[in-house]
Design a protein around this motif. Structure first.
Motif, PDB file in Angstrom:
ATOM      1  N   ALA A 151      -3.473   3.531   6.428  1.00  0.00           N
ATOM      2  CA  ALA A 151      -2.154   3.552   5.785  1.00  0.00           C
ATOM      3  C   ALA A 151      -2.279   3.816   4.286  1.00  0.00           C
ATOM      4  CB  ALA A 151      -1.432   2.232   6.025  1.00  0.00           C
ATOM      5  N   SER A 152      -1.220   4.354   3.730  1.00  0.00           N
ATOM      6  CA  SER A 152      -1.192   4.599   2.290  1.00  0.00           C
ATOM      7  C   SER A 152      -0.346   3.536   1.605  1.00  0.00           C
ATOM      8  CB  SER A 152      -0.633   5.985   1.987  1.00  0.00           C
ATOM      9  OG  SER A 152       0.725   6.049   2.368  1.00  0.00           O
ATOM     10  N   PHE A 153      -0.577   3.355   0.327  1.00  0.00           N
ATOM     11  CA  PHE A 153       0.196   2.453  -0.523  1.00  0.00           C
ATOM     12  C   PHE A 153       0.107   3.051  -1.914  1.00  0.00           C
ATOM     13  CE2 PHE A 153       1.107  -1.258  -3.120  1.00  0.00           C
ATOM     14  CZ  PHE A 153       2.094  -1.903  -2.397  1.00  0.00           C
ATOM     15  N   ALA A 154       1.103   3.856  -2.282  1.00  0.00           N
ATOM     16  CA  ALA A 154       1.023   4.604  -3.534  1.00  0.00           C
ATOM     17  C   ALA A 154       2.378   4.659  -4.218  1.00  0.00           C
ATOM     18  CB  ALA A 154       0.527   6.015  -3.266  1.00  0.00           C
ATOM     19  N   ILE A 155       2.387   4.352  -5.504  1.00  0.00           N
ATOM     20  CA  ILE A 155       3.622   4.418  -6.296  1.00  0.00           C
ATOM     21  C   ILE A 155       4.034   5.866  -6.444  1.00  0.00           C
ATOM     22  CG2 ILE A 155       4.633   4.039  -8.567  1.00  0.00           C
ATOM     23  CD1 ILE A 155       2.778   1.601  -8.854  1.00  0.00           C
ATOM     24  N   GLU A 156       5.299   6.120  -6.162  1.00  0.00           N
ATOM     25  CA  GLU A 156       5.862   7.456  -6.352  1.00  0.00           C
ATOM     26  C   GLU A 156       6.721   7.522  -7.610  1.00  0.00           C
ATOM     27  OE1 GLU A 156       8.395   9.388  -3.342  1.00  0.00           O
ATOM     28  OE2 GLU A 156       6.463   9.878  -2.451  1.00  0.00           O
ATOM     29  N   SER A 157       7.457   6.453  -7.874  1.00  0.00           N
ATOM     30  CA  SER A 157       8.257   6.387  -9.094  1.00  0.00           C
ATOM     31  C   SER A 157       8.293   4.938  -9.555  1.00  0.00           C
ATOM     32  CB  SER A 157       9.677   6.900  -8.852  1.00  0.00           C
ATOM     33  OG  SER A 157      10.368   6.048  -7.953  1.00  0.00           O
ATOM     34  N   LEU A 158       8.354   4.749 -10.874  1.00  0.00           N
ATOM     35  CA  LEU A 158       8.340   3.405 -11.438  1.00  0.00           C
ATOM     36  C   LEU A 158       9.164   3.404 -12.716  1.00  0.00           C
ATOM     37  CD1 LEU A 158       7.245   0.484 -11.716  1.00  0.00           C
ATOM     38  CD2 LEU A 158       5.179   1.479 -12.752  1.00  0.00           C
ATOM     39  N   GLU A 159      10.104   2.479 -12.794  1.00  0.00           N
ATOM     40  CA  GLU A 159      10.932   2.296 -13.983  1.00  0.00           C
ATOM     41  C   GLU A 159      10.735   0.876 -14.487  1.00  0.00           C
ATOM     42  OE1 GLU A 159      12.794   4.683 -15.416  1.00  0.00           O
ATOM     43  OE2 GLU A 159      12.198   6.100 -13.849  1.00  0.00           O
ATOM     44  N   VAL A 160      10.584   0.706 -15.793  1.00  0.00           N
ATOM     45  CA  VAL A 160      10.336  -0.600 -16.394  1.00  0.00           C
ATOM     46  C   VAL A 160      11.331  -0.829 -17.528  1.00  0.00           C
ATOM     47  CG1 VAL A 160       8.663  -2.030 -17.643  1.00  0.00           C
ATOM     48  CG2 VAL A 160       7.870  -0.442 -15.872  1.00  0.00           C
ATOM     49  N   THR A 161      11.929  -2.021 -17.542  1.00  0.00           N
ATOM     50  CA  THR A 161      12.797  -2.458 -18.634  1.00  0.00           C
ATOM     51  C   THR A 161      12.231  -3.772 -19.142  1.00  0.00           C
ATOM     52  OG1 THR A 161      14.738  -1.429 -17.641  1.00  0.00           O
ATOM     53  CG2 THR A 161      15.140  -3.138 -19.270  1.00  0.00           C
TER      54      THR A 161
END
Length: 141
Positions: free
Chosen positions: A71-81
């Motif tokens: 299985a994969s586990f990979a961030i595709e998009s990330l927004e931080v405030t």
């Protein structure tokens, strides 16, 4: 596009390290930067979530065993405030086996994190994972 602040960059790096640790099956790396009193709501039960770092650590080994099957586990998009002492982040991740992702290529794991500054560093105090609900017939809701 606004310039990322120092705290946003620190948090982004923290989350990327966490995701890489998850992908490697590295429990110590997954636990790093998490508060002792973390609250997590996850995809599988318990539906009332779990509280505390000890309970948080117990849910990962079964996930690692599943993930080791390809299985994969990979961030595709990330927004931080980030504020002065409180921050949140949300992300979409590709999480699934090749078969899962082939069957439903648009499906993404949704991740929301609440962080606080503790002893001069950022720690994850709240973590929420979910997949969209898809009713029979393919309509999400």
């Amino acid at each position: 596009m606004p310039v990322e602040t120092r705290d946003q960059a620190l948090i982004r790096t923290l989350i990327e390290r966490w995701a890489e640790a998850v992908h490697r099956g590295d429990l110590e790396g997954v636990a790093a930067d998490h508060a002792d009193d973390i609250v997590m709501y996850d995809v599988p039960p318990p539906y009332e979530g779990l509280r505390g770092l000890e309970a948080y650590l117990k849910v990962w080994p079964p996930f690692f065993r599943w993930q080791a099957q390809g299985a994969s586990f990979a961030i595709e998009s990330l927004e931080v405030t980030a504020g002065e002492d409180i921050a949140f982040a949300y992300a979409l991740l590709r999480c699934g086996t090749e078969e899962d992702l082939r069957r439903d290529p648009a499906n993404r794991l949704r991740l929301t994190l609440g962080l606080r500054r503790q002893d001069g560093r950022w720690v994850v105090a709240h973590e929420h994972h979910s997949f969209p609900y898809v009713a029979r017939g393919g309509q999400s809701g």
